[in-house]
Design an enzyme around this catalytic site. Structure first.
Site, mmCIF file in Angstrom:
data_model
loop_
_atom_site.group_PDB
_atom_site.id
_atom_site.type_symbol
_atom_site.label_atom_id
_atom_site.label_comp_id
_atom_site.label_asym_id
_atom_site.label_seq_id
_atom_site.Cartn_x
_atom_site.Cartn_y
_atom_site.Cartn_z
ATOM 1 N N VAL A 272 22.946 -71.196 80.273
ATOM 2 C CA VAL A 272 23.875 -71.317 79.143
ATOM 3 C C VAL A 272 24.097 -69.971 78.452
ATOM 4 O O VAL A 272 24.988 -69.838 77.621
ATOM 5 C CB VAL A 272 23.396 -72.354 78.101
ATOM 6 C CG1 VAL A 272 23.379 -73.757 78.682
ATOM 7 C CG2 VAL A 272 22.038 -71.975 77.516
ATOM 8 N N ASN B 137 21.447 -78.764 74.468
ATOM 9 C CA ASN B 137 20.003 -78.953 74.300
ATOM 10 C C ASN B 137 19.169 -77.826 74.887
ATOM 11 O O ASN B 137 18.034 -77.612 74.466
ATOM 12 C CB ASN B 137 19.650 -80.300 74.969
ATOM 13 C CG ASN B 137 18.173 -80.469 75.215
ATOM 14 O OD1 ASN B 137 17.407 -80.662 74.280
ATOM 15 N ND2 ASN B 137 17.759 -80.388 76.483
ATOM 16 N N SER C 199 16.289 -77.272 65.439
ATOM 17 C CA SER C 199 14.832 -77.384 65.282
ATOM 18 C C SER C 199 14.532 -77.458 63.795
ATOM 19 O O SER C 199 15.356 -77.042 62.967
ATOM 20 C CB SER C 199 14.152 -76.144 65.873
ATOM 21 O OG SER C 199 12.782 -76.114 65.534
ATOM 22 N N TYR D 254 13.207 -67.191 66.940
ATOM 23 C CA TYR D 254 13.561 -68.574 67.320
ATOM 24 C C TYR D 254 14.188 -69.257 66.110
ATOM 25 O O TYR D 254 15.246 -69.889 66.207
ATOM 26 C CB TYR D 254 12.295 -69.298 67.780
ATOM 27 C CG TYR D 254 12.470 -70.758 68.155
ATOM 28 C CD1 TYR D 254 13.055 -71.132 69.363
ATOM 29 C CD2 TYR D 254 12.021 -71.769 67.310
ATOM 30 C CE1 TYR D 254 13.190 -72.472 69.716
ATOM 31 C CE2 TYR D 254 12.147 -73.110 67.648
ATOM 32 C CZ TYR D 254 12.728 -73.461 68.849
ATOM 33 O OH TYR D 254 12.865 -74.786 69.199
ATOM 34 N N ALA D 255 13.545 -69.111 64.939
ATOM 35 C CA ALA D 255 14.084 -69.714 63.719
ATOM 36 C C ALA D 255 15.458 -69.139 63.400
ATOM 37 O O ALA D 255 16.380 -69.874 63.024
ATOM 38 C CB ALA D 255 13.117 -69.486 62.551
ATOM 39 N N LYS E 119 17.960 -70.778 65.573
ATOM 40 C CA LYS E 119 18.169 -72.198 65.238
ATOM 41 C C LYS E 119 18.885 -72.368 63.894
ATOM 42 O O LYS E 119 19.681 -73.286 63.728
ATOM 43 C CB LYS E 119 16.838 -72.952 65.258
ATOM 44 C CG LYS E 119 16.169 -73.010 66.639
ATOM 45 C CD LYS E 119 17.000 -73.786 67.652
ATOM 46 C CE LYS E 119 16.236 -74.059 68.952
ATOM 47 N NZ LYS E 119 17.044 -74.792 69.938
HETATM 48 N N1 LIG Z 1 9.695 -79.629 72.008
HETATM 49 C C1 LIG Z 1 9.765 -79.352 70.728
HETATM 50 O O1 LIG Z 1 8.776 -79.444 69.994
HETATM 51 C C2 LIG Z 1 11.057 -78.910 70.105
HETATM 52 C C3 LIG Z 1 11.147 -78.894 68.718
HETATM 53 C C4 LIG Z 1 12.349 -78.501 68.132
HETATM 54 C C5 LIG Z 1 13.413 -78.154 68.933
HETATM 55 N N2 LIG Z 1 13.287 -78.156 70.270
HETATM 56 C C6 LIG Z 1 14.458 -77.775 71.059
HETATM 57 O O2 LIG Z 1 14.757 -78.821 71.949
HETATM 58 C C7 LIG Z 1 15.453 -78.300 73.069
HETATM 59 C C8 LIG Z 1 14.838 -78.846 74.342
HETATM 60 O O3 LIG Z 1 13.505 -78.382 74.406
HETATM 61 P P1 LIG Z 1 12.338 -79.122 75.170
HETATM 62 O O4 LIG Z 1 11.253 -79.305 74.203
HETATM 63 O O5 LIG Z 1 12.849 -80.291 75.945
HETATM 64 O O6 LIG Z 1 11.900 -77.913 76.115
HETATM 65 P P2 LIG Z 1 11.699 -77.830 77.682
HETATM 66 O O7 LIG Z 1 11.181 -76.465 77.927
HETATM 67 O O8 LIG Z 1 10.955 -79.003 78.182
HETATM 68 O O9 LIG Z 1 13.202 -77.960 78.229
HETATM 69 C C9 LIG Z 1 14.159 -76.954 78.074
HETATM 70 C C10 LIG Z 1 15.040 -76.961 79.292
HETATM 71 O O10 LIG Z 1 16.030 -75.957 79.097
HETATM 72 C C11 LIG Z 1 16.158 -75.241 80.319
HETATM 73 N N3 LIG Z 1 16.627 -73.885 80.046
HETATM 74 C C12 LIG Z 1 15.924 -72.855 79.523
HETATM 75 N N4 LIG Z 1 16.691 -71.761 79.432
HETATM 76 C C13 LIG Z 1 17.909 -72.123 79.920
HETATM 77 C C14 LIG Z 1 19.112 -71.426 80.103
HETATM 78 N N5 LIG Z 1 19.239 -70.136 79.789
HETATM 79 N N6 LIG Z 1 20.166 -72.102 80.606
HETATM 80 C C15 LIG Z 1 20.054 -73.388 80.957
HETATM 81 N N7 LIG Z 1 18.918 -74.107 80.817
HETATM 82 C C16 LIG Z 1 17.864 -73.471 80.302
HETATM 83 C C17 LIG Z 1 14.780 -75.224 80.939
HETATM 84 O O11 LIG Z 1 14.833 -74.973 82.335
HETATM 85 C C18 LIG Z 1 14.279 -76.609 80.593
HETATM 86 O O12 LIG Z 1 14.591 -77.538 81.580
HETATM 87 C C19 LIG Z 1 15.380 -76.780 72.941
HETATM 88 O O13 LIG Z 1 16.599 -76.303 72.411
HETATM 89 C C20 LIG Z 1 14.267 -76.566 71.945
HETATM 90 O O14 LIG Z 1 14.408 -75.358 71.230
HETATM 91 C C21 LIG Z 1 12.124 -78.524 70.883
#
Ligand SMILES: NC(=O)c1ccc[n+]([C@@H]2O[C@H](COP(=O)([O-])OP(=O)(O)OC[C@H]3O[C@@H](n4cnc5c(N)ncnc54)[C@H](O)[C@@H]3O)[C@@H](O)[C@H]2O)c1
Length: 264
Positions: A67, A93, A151, A164-165, A168
């Site tokens: 992305v 996402n 987030s 990161y913050a 977001k």
């Molecule tokens: N898990 C948490 O605690 C949490 C909390 C707040 C926000 N988030 C946000 O939720 C979203 C999903 O996170 P998650 O927890 O499922 O993490 P995850 O690491 O399990 O999944 C993220 C996915 O994004 C893909 N990805 C990474 N970089 C990419 C890129 N450049 N292009 C396309 N795909 C890419 C990865 O391959 C992975 O499959 C993220 O934006 C993360 O910042 C997660």
């Protein structure tokens, strides 16, 4: 008991589909009748997910790529139009974190990449998603929905995760701005702001860095009134109601899904 087919005939695009939230969201939307356009950087994970959804009779198309590349984001929208002839819901996402460090110690390359993926990736996606959705609204009056995964670190400071913050917070700002711009153009645009959830991002990142123990998990969740991590489905079920076509008056929101953290 059969699941209500609330997304029957609709196309739902999900980025970061092979990860924790992405996989769970893909299954929930597919079970509710959606045709899926899935993208992820992880080509093998994406192919495995698509195969398992197709085995269950769901219609899925995929595009591996980043992305952080504008062309990839444009191509996912083109793929939705070519394969299914429409785009109704987009869930931006995909996201990454950087190594935990105070601001003066954050690696600049990681900082740049975090902004490129987490903020620019959402912008690139929205740019092309909005164009198709606006067109569709003009043609048949349809109301479409974009949901950006921000987030809790997009609503308040996150020590040692500063860039990161920053990315977001940017997602929340973009979400609210675009929601106002397109409020009368048939597109609802919202964000979710989860606290820590049990996905690879947290398990392989923050928890592993803390030793992966029960103590590390307790430490991570000490500021959360529920004193636990969210399970992925607790977050992705909220995606369903935010994007539900009957949820017609909600736009421009950044919804905290945080076990009570932001209520303190
Ligand atoms: N898990 C948490 O605690 C949490 C909390 C707040 C926000 N988030 C946000 O939720 C979203 C999903 O996170 P998650 O927890 O499922 O993490 P995850 O690491 O399990 O999944 C993220 C996915 O994004 C893909 N990805 C990474 N970089 C990419 C890129 N450049 N292009 C396309 N795909 C890419 C990865 O391959 C992975 O499959 C993220 O934006 C993360 O910042 C997660």
């Amino acid at each position: 008991m059969s699941v209500e087919q609330i997304f029957e005939g609709q196309t739902v695009l999900i980025t970061g589909a092979a990860g924790g939230f992405g996989k769970s969201a893909s299954a929930l939307f597919a079970e509710r009748g959606a045709n899926l356009v899935l993208s992820d950087y992880n080509a093998d994970g994406l192919a495995a997910l698509a195969a398992s959804l197709e085995k269950d009779g769901h219609k899925v198309t995929t595009l591996a790529g980043s992305v952080a590349e504008e062309d990839h984001c444009r191509e996912t929208v083109e793929l939705a139009m070519e394969r299914f002839g429409r785009l109704d819901v987009a869930i931006n996402n995909a996201g990454i974190g950087h190594d935990a460090a105070k601001t003066a110690q954050i690696d600049s390359k990681q900082a740049h990449m975090t902004v490129q993926v987490d903020l620019m990736g959402v912008f690139y996606g929205m740019k092309y998603q909005i164009r198709e959705m606006e067109k569709a609204h003009g043609q048949d009056g349809r109301i479409c929905s974009i949901l950006n995964v921000a987030s809790l670190a997009g609503l308040s400071g996150a020590p040692t995760l500063g860039m990161y913050a920053a990315a977001k917070f940017g997602v929340v700002g973009l979400t609210k701005s675009a929601a106002i711009e397109y409020a009368r153009r048939g597109i609802r645009i919202n964000a979710i702001c989860p606290a820590f959830a049990r996905t690879p991002m947290v398990e392989d990142g923050l928890l592993a860095a803390g030793g992966g123990t029960k103590e590390a998990e307790d430490f991570l969740t000490r500021g959360i009134p529920m004193r636990r991590l969210a399970e992925p489905e607790e977050i992705t079920r909220s995606m369903l109601w935010i994007c539900d076509p009957r949820n017609t008056f909600m736009t421009g929101q950044a919804v905290a899904l945080d076990g009570g953290t932001s209520a303190q």
